[in-house]
Design a protein around this motif. Structure first.
Motif, PDB file in Angstrom:
ATOM      1  N   TYR A 113       0.837  -1.203   0.000  1.00 36.16           N
ATOM      2  CA  TYR A 113       0.000   0.000   0.000  1.00 36.16           C
ATOM      3  C   TYR A 113       0.875   1.257   0.000  1.00 36.16           C
ATOM      4  N   GLU A 114       1.935   1.242   0.809  1.00 34.35           N
ATOM      5  CA  GLU A 114       2.829   2.389   0.872  1.00 34.35           C
ATOM      6  C   GLU A 114       3.482   2.655  -0.481  1.00 34.35           C
TER       7      GLU A 114
ATOM      8  N   LYS B 270       2.173   2.004  -3.425  1.00 31.08           N
ATOM      9  CA  LYS B 270       1.153   2.602  -4.294  1.00 31.08           C
ATOM     10  C   LYS B 270       0.950   4.077  -3.945  1.00 31.08           C
ATOM     11  N   ILE B 271       0.844   4.372  -2.656  1.00 27.21           N
ATOM     12  CA  ILE B 271       0.648   5.758  -2.213  1.00 27.21           C
ATOM     13  C   ILE B 271       1.842   6.618  -2.602  1.00 27.21           C
ATOM     14  N   HIS B 272       3.036   6.080  -2.417  1.00 23.60           N
ATOM     15  CA  HIS B 272       4.253   6.826  -2.756  1.00 23.60           C
ATOM     16  C   HIS B 272       4.293   7.145  -4.240  1.00 23.60           C
TER      17      HIS B 272
ATOM     18  N   LEU C  86       1.719   7.447  -6.281  1.00 25.40           N
ATOM     19  CA  LEU C  86       0.731   8.485  -6.563  1.00 25.40           C
ATOM     20  C   LEU C  86       1.205   9.854  -6.077  1.00 25.40           C
ATOM     21  N   ALA C  87       1.840   9.895  -4.930  1.00 27.43           N
ATOM     22  CA  ALA C  87       2.344  11.158  -4.400  1.00 27.43           C
ATOM     23  C   ALA C  87       3.430  11.735  -5.302  1.00 27.43           C
TER      24      ALA C  87
ATOM     25  N   PHE D 261      -7.700   7.967  -8.015  1.00 28.10           N
ATOM     26  CA  PHE D 261      -7.024   7.251  -6.937  1.00 28.10           C
ATOM     27  C   PHE D 261      -7.676   5.908  -6.638  1.00 28.10           C
TER      28      PHE D 261
ATOM     29  N   VAL E  32      -6.015   2.902  -4.595  1.00 31.40           N
ATOM     30  CA  VAL E  32      -5.730   2.942  -3.156  1.00 31.40           C
ATOM     31  C   VAL E  32      -6.947   3.272  -2.308  1.00 31.40           C
TER      32      VAL E  32
END
Length: 71
Positions: A36-37, A39-41, A43-44, A63, A66
């Motif tokens: 998950y981290e 994927k978030i990273h 996107l960020a 988004f 996530v």
């Protein structure tokens, strides 16, 4: 997890089984959090602009990987 591993080494058989199940569950959660981290990273890093006037469905689609599914 390190504490569980220490406790497993000195535990009885029944206790080892219970602690191993806990350890397996914790490892699965840690793996899920790492994925998950990532994927978030990603996107960020993309720095996707969000226009609140577009509405929830449009922004949610950006988004969707996530976020929970819209019902």
């Amino acid at each position: 997890m390190a504490d569980l591993e220490k406790r497993i080494s000195g535990a009885s058989t029944a206790e080892k089984v219970r602690l191993n199940k806990q350890l397996s569950a914790m490892q699965a959660q840690a793996d899920e959090l790492r994925a998950y981290e990532e994927k978030i990273h990603h996107l960020a890093d993309m720095m996707i602009p969000i226009d609140l006037d577009d509405g929830v469905k449009v922004n949610y689609e950006l988004f969707k990987d996530v976020l929970a599914k819209i019902k």
